[in-house]
Design a protein around this motif. Sequence first.
Motif, short mmCIF file in Angstrom:
data_model
loop_
_atom_site.label_atom_id
_atom_site.label_comp_id
_atom_site.label_asym_id
_atom_site.label_seq_id
_atom_site.Cartn_x
_atom_site.Cartn_y
_atom_site.Cartn_z
N LEU A 165 -9.87 7.95 20.27
CA LEU A 165 -11.24 8.41 20.04
C LEU A 165 -12.18 7.95 21.15
O LEU A 165 -13.22 8.58 21.38
CB LEU A 165 -11.74 7.93 18.67
CG LEU A 165 -11.11 8.66 17.48
CD1 LEU A 165 -11.62 8.09 16.16
CD2 LEU A 165 -11.40 10.17 17.54
N LYS A 206 -11.06 14.21 17.55
CA LYS A 206 -11.62 13.83 16.26
C LYS A 206 -11.26 14.84 15.17
O LYS A 206 -10.86 14.48 14.07
CB LYS A 206 -13.14 13.67 16.37
CG LYS A 206 -13.73 13.21 15.06
CD LYS A 206 -15.17 12.81 15.11
CE LYS A 206 -15.63 12.31 13.73
NZ LYS A 206 -15.23 13.18 12.62
N SER A 207 -11.40 16.12 15.49
CA SER A 207 -11.10 17.11 14.45
C SER A 207 -9.60 17.10 14.13
O SER A 207 -9.20 17.31 12.99
CB SER A 207 -11.55 18.50 14.90
OG SER A 207 -10.84 18.90 16.06
N LYS A 248 -5.58 5.20 17.10
CA LYS A 248 -6.73 6.06 16.78
C LYS A 248 -7.97 5.60 17.56
O LYS A 248 -8.70 6.41 18.15
CB LYS A 248 -6.98 6.01 15.27
CG LYS A 248 -8.18 6.78 14.79
CD LYS A 248 -8.32 6.64 13.27
CE LYS A 248 -9.68 7.11 12.79
NZ LYS A 248 -9.85 6.91 11.34
N ASP A 301 -9.17 13.96 11.87
CA ASP A 301 -9.74 14.20 10.54
C ASP A 301 -8.80 15.04 9.68
O ASP A 301 -8.58 14.77 8.50
CB ASP A 301 -11.09 14.94 10.66
CG ASP A 301 -12.19 14.00 11.14
OD1 ASP A 301 -11.95 12.78 11.19
OD2 ASP A 301 -13.27 14.50 11.50
#
Lengths: 626, 626
Positions: free
Chosen positions: A624, A564-565, A620, A568
């Motif tokens: 995730l 996730k990081s 994505k 982002d």
Amino acid sequence: MKIALGQMEIIPGRPDLNSAAMLMMIAQAKSQQADMIIFPEMAIPGYLIGDTWEQPAFLRDCEYWGNKIIIASDDICIIFGNIAIDWNKHGDDGRPRKYNACFTAYQGRLWGADNYPYPFRLKTLLPNYREFDDARHFYSTQKLANELGVPVKELLQPVHIEIKQRRLSLGCIICEDGWPDDYSINPTQLLAEKTPLDLLINISCSPFTAGKNTKRHRVFSQQAKRLSVPLVYVNNVGLQNNGKTVYTFDGCSSIYDQQGQLILQAPAFKPELSVFSWEHCHKALPVPNDTGIDSICHALRYGINGFLQAIGMDKVVIGLSGGIDSAVSAALFSTVLPPDQLLLVNMPSRFNSQTTMSLAEDLASRLRAWYTAVPIQTAVEFTANQINGSIVKNQAGKQLTLALTPFMLENVQARDRSSRVLAGMAAAFGGGFTCNANKSELSVGYATLYGDQSGFLAPLADLWKHQVYALGRYLNQTVFGQAVIPEGVFQIVPSAELSAQQAVDEGKGDPIIYAYHDYLFRSFTEHWNRVTPEDILNWYQAGTLETNIGCEAGLVSRLFPDTKSFIDDLERWWRLYTGIAVAKRIQAPPVMAVSRRAYGFDHREAQNQPYFTAAYHEMKQVLLKQ
Amino acid sequence: MKIALGQMEIIPGRPDLNSAAMLMMIAQAKSQQADMIIFPEMAIPGYLIGDTWEQPAFLRDCEYWGNKIIIASDDICIIFGNIAIDWNKHGDDGRPRKYNACFTAYQGRLWGADNYPYPFRLKTLLPNYREFDDARHFYSTQKLANELGVPVKELLQPVHIEIKQRRLSLGCIICEDGWPDDYSINPTQLLAEKTPLDLLINISCSPFTAGKNTKRHRVFSQQAKRLSVPLVYVNNVGLQNNGKTVYTFDGCSSIYDQQGQLILQAPAFKPELSVFSWEHCHKALPVPNDTGIDSICHALRYGINGFLQAIGMDKVVIGLSGGIDSAVSAALFSTVLPPDQLLLVNMPSRFNSQTTMSLAEDLASRLRAWYTAVPIQTAVEFTANQINGSIVKNQAGKQLTLALTPFMLENVQARDRSSRVLAGMAAAFGGGFTCNANKSELSVGYATLYGDQSGFLAPLADLWKHQVYALGRYLNQTVFGQAVIPEGVFQIVPSAELSAQQAVDEGKGDPIIYAYHDYLFRSFTEHWNRVTPEDILNWYQAGTLETNIGCEAGLVSRLFPDTKSFIDDLERWWRLYTGIAVAKRIQAPPVMAVSRRAYGFDHREAQNQPYFTAAYHEMKQVLLKQ
């Protein structure tokens, strides 16, 4: 036989000056008993001149000056590039038909019409990528072949000429013609197939790009060897630009023998007439490498000097923050300008540390340039007070109170420095001020419009942050031979110092993690098949990201604890790169190009919305969920 | 048979949104029992997307969304533009081969492969002038023909399709293919020669230019008539840009019958599905004229609205001087934004007259927008004091005192207004601020960098000063139906009010004499074969200057008592136009294009030296001796 390589400086858009420079070199070649002199592509008009090609008066002028060169060919063969106009035909835009042409003049007249529709040769491969716009202006051999109803190869004819009772067959090609790998036609191959050539002549107007000559030596050497014919490459020096992007031309004119060995190389970035005699024995020269920071430094110094001359500027003001970019910029300019034509200005607000202020002053002292500190705190507070809390009204008597956030105040500081102080100081000092932004910042708009993104030239804007550091080291070690840029400048954390959140003494700085983002952004811009978040995610998943973008192994997992990081971060910068940064680049100063993809005219872009492909969204989701 | 014209808004670079818009129109067309729906060129990717074509992931995405459209063609024939990729071949740049293509889908599959190497048709004529860069990205029919070793005409094949038991032969061409006048190939002619066509379909992505549709009606009407085949023209609406230059797309999709009569025209600047039935009888429609200020006003309002939406901006700040440019800019924006999203700011220094301050306030009140006056005198004096007389030092202890001249102070004021006040106010108000420069000013750099040349958009920068006045009159008379722009704004002398030499109440103003220079500058930029001082002197000598540039008869002799003053004026402006003005334009905001030569990507230029041809110098000598 003696051949002179006319590695001249071409001044774009100045047929008068260019032909004068050619006539001087011709006289020099004659005095050295040369039989032939060869000039670069578009020697008379220059090459990057925007849409000036659309002015018939300019075209007539190029013909006029071209004729002066032809007349000078009484007892020397002159091969040169110029625009050729067929006034009786038109191009696909309806304007007079123009060819990017190579002329062979001797005994006061042109040669080559015996086997060709024109007494000159045309450029066959017209580059239409990067900064090149050949197809916009020039008619190609292919189109002419279609028009005449003959195959292209029939128009690839050598020029037959007799010099001193010796009949020669010259293969005259122009720049891109020697780089046929991606095209369906190989001009030199076709030329050589029909007549044995005595000499292959490539006249070029080829800008510097880091690593270009290393590749050129490989390609041209193979060409000479394969065709078993000596190859003469003549390139110009000087500066040419497309408005947004400024190119240096490195010269490095070369001769390869029929074994493909480099047997002559003219200097880089220097006009020079090299006279070469075939009678002597020549040993193979080592092939120089131009991929390193030394070549880039050479190009930048030459480019800065040339740009100042071209725009008639001899004094420069540089805002000195104490950080690496402005330090390297100042050091570069100091190698080009005498110290009394350089003014360095530190402009602290309350967020600037004593550390950086001292580093700035220290650097200025070592460069012996003019220096002053102009604090901006009072002016910034005046502006903040004038806007923050100010009341605007409408005709109905309603009121609205305006408020400035801390982020807005960061931009107020940046604009105060450039548009108020530096622009005023530059005018008073009698010069311009520089934009010291690097390519990493420009990629994601990490610079303020009308603030630190302003200036008459952005000399570092085609260098990634790690290249700026390398250039700083190189300047100290090799150019100056001493630590002109203080060690502290290399050691402090990169920071804009526009808020308490960016305090260098506390190790706080830029949000860009250069060790990774330099390479991420480079993949977006410089990879030939350009990389997008979809590719990045693919590589991330496959574990090949670091290899593919070229950053340090192990870095990605160290920086991003989880998917996730990582995502982002990727989305944040992609949105900036394709969003607000585009709007800022539209108004950016000219960029001095050194890479094979500089911002500006090389990297054409529209101000459209950031976009993620359907495959990206799908991947994505999958990542995730894992 | 029923045909639906899918005049959609294309959002450049958004295949997801564009295909969604198409699917909605397809559903609508199905519900109206249409047999066929036609969409514009590059309906899925958009057309002006810079070098995004170099991203393979983006190309795959266009294919992905294109397949969704093909699947939707179960019971309706869908003709649409998209990028077509041949992943097994490459273009001249070595990247995957791309075609600007027209797809015909029906019953869930593509048609047209029976007589063609691909199941789609290619754009044959690739425009490569003005803002167009087709040849940079797309492979043409000619190149493919060369590669396949067949004549071009063999690749100009209709698409054969059977719809409701009726066999149709469709001539599918793309945009420029219908404008063959300057090319050596006429695609429609070649198409029609071999098979009788049932329908000629031109899918376009054609930007608005004043007068384009008037010409298009003439050209397309003749085409339909000559080939005796009905012609359907489908164009998109929306905005697309090349960074520096923003284009509106006017739609105006049309049908011409086989006599060349216009029998359907979709609205300008509005997405609309027009369903047309051939069964009915159609009378010829009058051909609208789009050369006037009304069309330009329509395009600008549409463009401003679209640009704000595209960049996600809903609040705008405009610096209001009391002069015509900012007044027209404010009036235009007020037609697009509610008054509480518009903030007008007057920024007087000591040189601004009560006259213009009152006019600004008056206008703001009539527009009911937010208004405030932010005096700049204090800040300007602070800057002047900080720089003027300031002392800089060097390491050897030498000192230098800086001085600001009155001219420099003019620029200090301009920068203070834009970079300090407007940029800060815009941030606090939550929007951007405009650049109100017109084309006359931008031509010769009569605007200050980081001053009045700044802003997020220059909506008037493709209008000559006389067009700005005409637009102001048109807004009052037709759009508002009342004198929203006060009469005084039209009456005062145009002036920057930056010094005592520019006092409007004394009738002192700009050095540009718009009645003449508007037309002189227009000849430099907009004439297809561009005019230079050499041509101007020729015409001056021949007495045809006014006719040739289009200004008022008798004006030149009235303005210039003798040849010397005429030549001085000509050289002054030419030097500016090709000199400092280029440097300024490089950093100018995006220009909203309405002419057939807007600054920016349409008008490509290099920052080179001003130049006068040899013939100019010669003629000047002769004229001055007379």
